[in-house]
Design a protein around this motif. Structure first.
Motif, PDB file in Angstrom:
ATOM      1  N   VAL A 153      16.633   9.389  -3.693  1.00  9.52           N
ATOM      2  CA  VAL A 153      17.928   9.530  -3.019  1.00  9.52           C
ATOM      3  C   VAL A 153      18.088  10.927  -2.421  1.00  9.52           C
ATOM      4  CG1 VAL A 153      18.888   7.879  -4.652  1.00  9.52           C
ATOM      5  CG2 VAL A 153      19.207  10.311  -5.064  1.00  9.52           C
ATOM      6  N   ARG A 154      19.089  11.049  -1.532  1.00  2.00           N
ATOM      7  CA  ARG A 154      19.435  12.308  -0.867  1.00  2.00           C
ATOM      8  C   ARG A 154      18.317  12.826   0.033  1.00  2.00           C
ATOM      9  NH1 ARG A 154      22.374  15.965  -5.606  1.00  2.00           N
ATOM     10  NH2 ARG A 154      23.748  14.332  -6.412  1.00  2.00           N
ATOM     11  N   LEU A 155      17.598  11.926   0.661  1.00  4.40           N
ATOM     12  CA  LEU A 155      16.566  12.330   1.615  1.00  4.40           C
ATOM     13  C   LEU A 155      17.214  12.691   2.946  1.00  4.40           C
ATOM     14  CD1 LEU A 155      13.999   9.585   0.660  1.00  4.40           C
ATOM     15  CD2 LEU A 155      13.753  12.043   0.224  1.00  4.40           C
ATOM     16  N   ALA A 156      16.589  13.619   3.669  1.00  4.37           N
ATOM     17  CA  ALA A 156      17.246  14.247   4.814  1.00  4.37           C
ATOM     18  C   ALA A 156      17.442  13.313   5.999  1.00  4.37           C
ATOM     19  CB  ALA A 156      16.455  15.476   5.252  1.00  4.37           C
ATOM     20  N   ASP A 157      16.445  12.459   6.288  1.00 10.51           N
ATOM     21  CA  ASP A 157      16.525  11.637   7.496  1.00 10.51           C
ATOM     22  C   ASP A 157      15.619  10.425   7.353  1.00 10.51           C
ATOM     23  OD1 ASP A 157      13.885  12.601   8.006  1.00 10.51           O
ATOM     24  OD2 ASP A 157      14.714  14.329   9.072  1.00 10.51           O
ATOM     25  N   GLU A 158      15.579   9.605   8.413  1.00  9.64           N
ATOM     26  CA  GLU A 158      14.784   8.377   8.369  1.00  9.64           C
ATOM     27  C   GLU A 158      13.291   8.665   8.257  1.00  9.64           C
ATOM     28  OE1 GLU A 158      16.425   4.738  10.649  1.00  9.64           O
ATOM     29  OE2 GLU A 158      17.053   6.474  11.840  1.00  9.64           O
ATOM     30  N   ASP A 159      12.823   9.742   8.869  1.00  9.61           N
ATOM     31  CA  ASP A 159      11.400  10.076   8.773  1.00  9.61           C
ATOM     32  C   ASP A 159      11.020  10.421   7.340  1.00  9.61           C
ATOM     33  OD1 ASP A 159      11.020   9.652  11.467  1.00  9.61           O
ATOM     34  OD2 ASP A 159      11.212  11.763  12.019  1.00  9.61           O
ATOM     35  N   ALA A 160      11.850  11.225   6.693  1.00  7.95           N
ATOM     36  CA  ALA A 160      11.589  11.573   5.295  1.00  7.95           C
ATOM     37  C   ALA A 160      11.638  10.328   4.422  1.00  7.95           C
ATOM     38  CB  ALA A 160      12.602  12.606   4.812  1.00  7.95           C
ATOM     39  N   ALA A 161      12.592   9.436   4.707  1.00 11.97           N
ATOM     40  CA  ALA A 161      12.713   8.208   3.932  1.00 11.97           C
ATOM     41  C   ALA A 161      11.466   7.333   4.090  1.00 11.97           C
ATOM     42  CB  ALA A 161      13.961   7.445   4.355  1.00 11.97           C
ATOM     43  N   ALA A 162      10.980   7.201   5.320  1.00 12.17           N
ATOM     44  CA  ALA A 162       9.796   6.381   5.561  1.00 12.17           C
ATOM     45  C   ALA A 162       8.577   6.952   4.841  1.00 12.17           C
ATOM     46  CB  ALA A 162       9.524   6.282   7.057  1.00 12.17           C
ATOM     47  N   ALA A 163       8.436   8.269   4.883  1.00 12.43           N
ATOM     48  CA  ALA A 163       7.296   8.914   4.225  1.00 12.43           C
ATOM     49  C   ALA A 163       7.347   8.722   2.715  1.00 12.43           C
ATOM     50  CB  ALA A 163       7.272  10.405   4.565  1.00 12.43           C
ATOM     51  N   MET A 164       8.533   8.874   2.131  1.00 14.81           N
ATOM     52  CA  MET A 164       8.650   8.744   0.682  1.00 14.81           C
ATOM     53  C   MET A 164       8.513   7.288   0.236  1.00 14.81           C
ATOM     54  SD  MET A 164       8.578  11.750  -0.256  1.00 14.81           S
ATOM     55  CE  MET A 164       8.456  11.190  -1.958  1.00 14.81           C
ATOM     56  N   LYS A 165       8.924   6.347   1.057  1.00 13.32           N
ATOM     57  CA  LYS A 165       8.748   4.938   0.691  1.00 13.32           C
ATOM     58  C   LYS A 165       7.266   4.609   0.590  1.00 13.32           C
ATOM     59  CE  LYS A 165      10.632   0.358   1.583  1.00 13.32           C
ATOM     60  NZ  LYS A 165      11.541   0.341   0.437  1.00 13.32           N
ATOM     61  N   GLU A 166       6.477   5.068   1.558  1.00 12.22           N
ATOM     62  CA  GLU A 166       5.041   4.831   1.515  1.00 12.22           C
ATOM     63  C   GLU A 166       4.408   5.552   0.323  1.00 12.22           C
ATOM     64  OE1 GLU A 166       1.447   3.245   2.331  1.00 12.22           O
ATOM     65  OE2 GLU A 166       3.401   2.711   3.178  1.00 12.22           O
ATOM     66  N   PHE A 167       4.870   6.785   0.057  1.00 11.74           N
ATOM     67  CA  PHE A 167       4.361   7.546  -1.080  1.00 11.74           C
ATOM     68  C   PHE A 167       4.579   6.784  -2.387  1.00 11.74           C
ATOM     69  CE2 PHE A 167       5.280  10.434  -4.616  1.00 11.74           C
ATOM     70  CZ  PHE A 167       4.137  11.217  -4.645  1.00 11.74           C
ATOM     71  N   TRP A 168       5.803   6.288  -2.603  1.00  8.47           N
ATOM     72  CA  TRP A 168       6.106   5.610  -3.873  1.00  8.47           C
ATOM     73  C   TRP A 168       5.414   4.249  -3.969  1.00  8.47           C
ATOM     74  CZ3 TRP A 168       7.195   8.251  -7.792  1.00  8.47           C
ATOM     75  CH2 TRP A 168       7.959   9.421  -7.698  1.00  8.47           C
ATOM     76  N   ARG A 169       5.182   3.586  -2.858  1.00 13.75           N
ATOM     77  CA  ARG A 169       4.392   2.359  -2.897  1.00 13.75           C
ATOM     78  C   ARG A 169       2.994   2.633  -3.437  1.00 13.75           C
ATOM     79  NH1 ARG A 169       6.080   0.178   3.105  1.00 13.75           N
ATOM     80  NH2 ARG A 169       7.823  -1.191   2.476  1.00 13.75           N
ATOM     81  N   GLU A 170       2.386   3.687  -2.927  1.00 11.75           N
ATOM     82  CA  GLU A 170       1.037   4.041  -3.372  1.00 11.75           C
ATOM     83  C   GLU A 170       1.028   4.447  -4.835  1.00 11.75           C
ATOM     84  OE1 GLU A 170      -0.184   7.128  -0.769  1.00 11.75           O
ATOM     85  OE2 GLU A 170      -0.547   5.794   0.944  1.00 11.75           O
ATOM     86  N   ARG A 171       2.004   5.261  -5.244  1.00 10.86           N
ATOM     87  CA  ARG A 171       2.033   5.765  -6.615  1.00 10.86           C
ATOM     88  C   ARG A 171       2.322   4.651  -7.622  1.00 10.86           C
ATOM     89  NH1 ARG A 171      -1.209   8.309  -7.503  1.00 10.86           N
ATOM     90  NH2 ARG A 171      -1.934   7.558  -5.503  1.00 10.86           N
ATOM     91  N   LEU A 172       3.225   3.732  -7.277  1.00  6.86           N
ATOM     92  CA  LEU A 172       3.506   2.636  -8.206  1.00  6.86           C
ATOM     93  C   LEU A 172       2.347   1.650  -8.279  1.00  6.86           C
ATOM     94  CD1 LEU A 172       7.304   1.809  -7.833  1.00  6.86           C
ATOM     95  CD2 LEU A 172       6.146   3.335  -9.444  1.00  6.86           C
ATOM     96  N   ASP A 173       1.630   1.496  -7.189  1.00  9.36           N
ATOM     97  CA  ASP A 173       0.410   0.689  -7.246  1.00  9.36           C
ATOM     98  C   ASP A 173      -0.591   1.329  -8.206  1.00  9.36           C
ATOM     99  OD1 ASP A 173       1.300  -1.246  -5.502  1.00  9.36           O
ATOM    100  OD2 ASP A 173       0.332  -0.375  -3.734  1.00  9.36           O
ATOM    101  N   ALA A 174      -0.691   2.658  -8.164  1.00  8.72           N
ATOM    102  CA  ALA A 174      -1.597   3.364  -9.071  1.00  8.72           C
ATOM    103  C   ALA A 174      -1.141   3.214 -10.521  1.00  8.72           C
ATOM    104  CB  ALA A 174      -1.678   4.844  -8.687  1.00  8.72           C
ATOM    105  N   LEU A 175       0.172   3.310 -10.756  1.00  6.98           N
ATOM    106  CA  LEU A 175       0.707   3.133 -12.102  1.00  6.98           C
ATOM    107  C   LEU A 175       0.422   1.726 -12.616  1.00  6.98           C
ATOM    108  CD1 LEU A 175       2.490   3.895 -14.540  1.00  6.98           C
ATOM    109  CD2 LEU A 175       4.481   3.263 -13.146  1.00  6.98           C
TER     110      LEU A 175
END
Length: 229
Positions: free
Chosen positions: A197-219
């Motif tokens: 939460v509290r991400l600055a803009d849509e670009d930051a949101a898109a980047a973090m969504k992809e990041f967490w997809r990868e990390r949760l797949d690893a988990l």
């Protein structure tokens, strides 16, 4: 309080854009595939899922939820207040998927917000169902030594945690936060949902969504492979 009939307004807005009849526009919206933007490449679905799915997950369909939120006065409330109210109706925590799906869909339709946009910035959520108990999954997220195996950046600083239900973290010493909820699905399976939460803009949101997809797949791969034993 007079109903605003937000869902009917949403249907009529689609009718004006597409030329569809009321019945046709309503059916497309309830299918969960209708787009909110004018350009096909950038458009996003207004509703988080279909009417059938939200009814299965919450006991109410979209039209019922929109009417309830209108009557309660959700258009004048903050996202946090509305999420708490919806969560109370459902008997879940405010960050649970079903509560956030209802609130986010209403805010997009009623308040014209972009997907993931709230009054304090943008939010992204990613979920995975993992073949592990809630306690084991909770430990893999909250214990720094176990977390390092699937999230090696060390950017999470714990704020609060309730075993084995939820945890909240600061992210990388910045203004954004990470909220994690653990929801037992059945024996031996738990759904983990990460909300950034509290991400600055849509670009930051898109980047973090992809990041967490990868990390949760690893988990998920680590726990289901037994490599944390």
């Amino acid at each position: 309080m007079t109903r605003q009939r937000s869902f009917k307004h949403l249907v009529r807005t689609r009718m004006a854009k597409t030329g569809e009849s009321y019945t046709a526009a309503r059916a497309v919206l309830l299918s969960g595939t209708a787009e909110s933007g004018a350009e096909a490449g950038a458009a996003k679905a207004v509703l988080a899922t279909s009417d059938e799915t939200i009814r299965e997950r919450t006991g109410r369909g979209w039209e019922e939820w929109f009417d309830l939120l209108d009557e309660w006065g959700a258009a004048e409330k903050s996202h946090r207040e509305t999420a708490r109210w919806v969560a109370d109706q459902l008997g879940v925590v405010p960050l649970a998927w079903n509560a956030q799906a209802v609130v986010g869909s209403y805010e997009r339709a009623r308040l014209g917000r972009a997907v993931g946009q709230h009054e304090d910035g943008f939010t992204v959520s990613v979920s995975r169902t993992v073949g592990a108990s809630a306690e084991r999954l909770y430990d893999a997220v909250v214990d720094p030594s176990l977390r390092a195996s699937w999230l090696p950046d060390g950017k999470l600083t714990e704020r609060t945690a309730t075993r084995p239900a939820s945890a909240r973290f600061d992210w990388d010493s910045g203004p954004s936060r990470v909220h994690v909820v653990f929801d037992v699905r059945d024996a031996g399976r738990t759904r983990v949902t990460v909300s950034h939460v509290r991400l600055a803009d849509e670009d930051a949101a898109a980047a973090m969504k992809e990041f967490w997809r990868e990390r949760l797949d690893a988990l998920k791969a680590r726990l289901e492979g037994g490599s944390d034993a």
